[in-house]
Write an enzyme that holds these catalytic residues in place. Structure first.
Site, PDB file in Angstrom:
ATOM      1  N   TYR A 167       0.836  -1.205   0.000  1.00  0.00           N
ATOM      2  CA  TYR A 167       0.000   0.000   0.000  1.00  0.00           C
ATOM      3  C   TYR A 167       0.867   1.251   0.000  1.00  0.00           C
ATOM      4  O   TYR A 167       0.659   2.176  -0.794  1.00  0.00           O
ATOM      5  CB  TYR A 167      -0.911  -0.021   1.226  1.00  0.00           C
ATOM      6  CG  TYR A 167      -1.801   1.194   1.357  1.00  0.00           C
ATOM      7  CD1 TYR A 167      -2.992   1.285   0.646  1.00  0.00           C
ATOM      8  CD2 TYR A 167      -1.464   2.258   2.206  1.00  0.00           C
ATOM      9  CE1 TYR A 167      -3.821   2.391   0.769  1.00  0.00           C
ATOM     10  CE2 TYR A 167      -2.278   3.367   2.326  1.00  0.00           C
ATOM     11  CZ  TYR A 167      -3.452   3.431   1.611  1.00  0.00           C
ATOM     12  OH  TYR A 167      -4.265   4.528   1.725  1.00  0.00           O
ATOM     13  N   SER A 170       2.570   1.795  -3.315  1.00  0.00           N
ATOM     14  CA  SER A 170       1.629   2.225  -4.355  1.00  0.00           C
ATOM     15  C   SER A 170       1.301   3.705  -4.221  1.00  0.00           C
ATOM     16  O   SER A 170       1.193   4.430  -5.213  1.00  0.00           O
ATOM     17  CB  SER A 170       0.340   1.391  -4.298  1.00  0.00           C
ATOM     18  OG  SER A 170      -0.451   1.704  -3.162  1.00  0.00           O
ATOM     19  N   LYS A 171       1.155   4.175  -2.984  1.00  0.00           N
ATOM     20  CA  LYS A 171       0.809   5.574  -2.761  1.00  0.00           C
ATOM     21  C   LYS A 171       1.999   6.499  -3.010  1.00  0.00           C
ATOM     22  O   LYS A 171       1.831   7.642  -3.453  1.00  0.00           O
ATOM     23  CB  LYS A 171       0.265   5.756  -1.346  1.00  0.00           C
ATOM     24  CG  LYS A 171      -1.059   5.030  -1.106  1.00  0.00           C
ATOM     25  CD  LYS A 171      -2.138   5.450  -2.099  1.00  0.00           C
ATOM     26  CE  LYS A 171      -3.495   4.825  -1.793  1.00  0.00           C
ATOM     27  NZ  LYS A 171      -4.549   5.267  -2.732  1.00  0.00           N
TER      28      LYS A 171
END
Length: 278
Positions: A167, A170-171
């Site tokens: 996560y 990805s951010k």
């Protein structure tokens, strides 16, 4: 100007911020996406609200046609292209794409997560915003009137400690994507920015809130930021509204942290092999 709950104190005065604008919002079945769809429509926009779940139908209820619900996968190239075409066909134009849809992917450490898990998180959280830039950006640029692409990143993309490895990576990719895209869109009058929420009560974080409430520790949510609280989806939607409107006409290529001040400092964590212990 804003109350803590994110509602405008002068909503009537500023109601026409998005008058005659057409927006697409992904992840609009709940949380930040739903709050943004309702707020954009309140401020005069025509909205295509999209989500992979049927919950997006509830977002459009009672909107008198100002919000149209379309079930779609934000990480699917065909679906994103279809959303852009739907906006043009149903409303005749496109000005804003809010690439908000995302998934958490769990908190498994690097040694415990699989390539398949990483691929799915990257597909939705990073490929999705890329597709928004690719398809919506081209249409908006060719329209000559310009517009805004907004992507939901996260404080997890700024520093470690706010999400699992996949996560967070990805951010971080989303943050760099908007910077690169803003340069790719040079001279087109298409702006591209990201919002980096801190802890916010959404479907993705609901289990954290529920667990904290069960233990009587809700006041611990957001305790590391100076405001000592978590955020509501409406507070994130207000920032998206600003970036979607002409009021942010000189804001471009930025990743705006909306985190109560969390990223203004460096909360101390202790690193242990394979995991992080606060």
């Amino acid at each position: 100007w804003h109350k803590p709950d994110g509602k405008s104190q002068n909503a009537q005065e500023h109601k026409m911020d998005l008058k005659d604008k057409v927006a697409i919002i992904t992840g609009a079945g709940s949380g930040i996406g739903r709050a943004a769809a309702l707020l954009f429509a309140q401020h005069g926009a025509k909205v295509i609200a999209s989500d992979v779940t049927d919950a997006v139908e509830d977002t459009a209820k009672g909107s008198e046609g100002n919000i149209i619900a379309i079930k779609a996968d934000a990480g699917s190239e065909g679906d994103v292209e279809m959303l852009v075409e739907a906006a043009e066909q149903r409303f005749g134009d496109l000005h804003v794409f809010f690439a908000n849809a995302g998934i958490g992917g769990g908190f498994e450490g690097i040694f415990d997560s699989s390539v398949a898990e990483w691929q799915e998180v990257l597909r939705v959280n990073l490929i999705g915003p890329f597709l928004a830039c690719k398809y919506a950006g081209k249409v908006i640029a060719e329209s000559k009137h310009g517009g805004s692409i907004i992507c939901t990143a996260s404080v997890a993309g700024i520093r470690s400690g706010a999400g699992g490895p996949a996560y967070s990576a990805s951010k971080a990719g989303v943050i760099n994507l908007v910077k690169v895209a803003s340069q790719q869109f040079a001279t087109s009058n298409v702006r591209c920015n990201a919002i980096c929420p801190g802890i916010t009560e959404t479907g993705m974080t609901q289990f954290i809130y529920d667990k904290a409430r069960e233990k009587g520790k809700e006041d611990r949510l957001g305790y590391l930021n100076p405001l000592r609280r978590g955020a509501s989806p409406s507070e994130m939607a207000e920032v998206a509204l600003f970036l979607a409107s002409d009021r942010s006409s000189y804001v471009n290529g930025q990743a705006i942290a909306v985190d109560g001040g969390l990223s203004a400092s460096h909360p101390v964590t202790r690193q242990e092999f394979g995991r992080t212990a606060v």
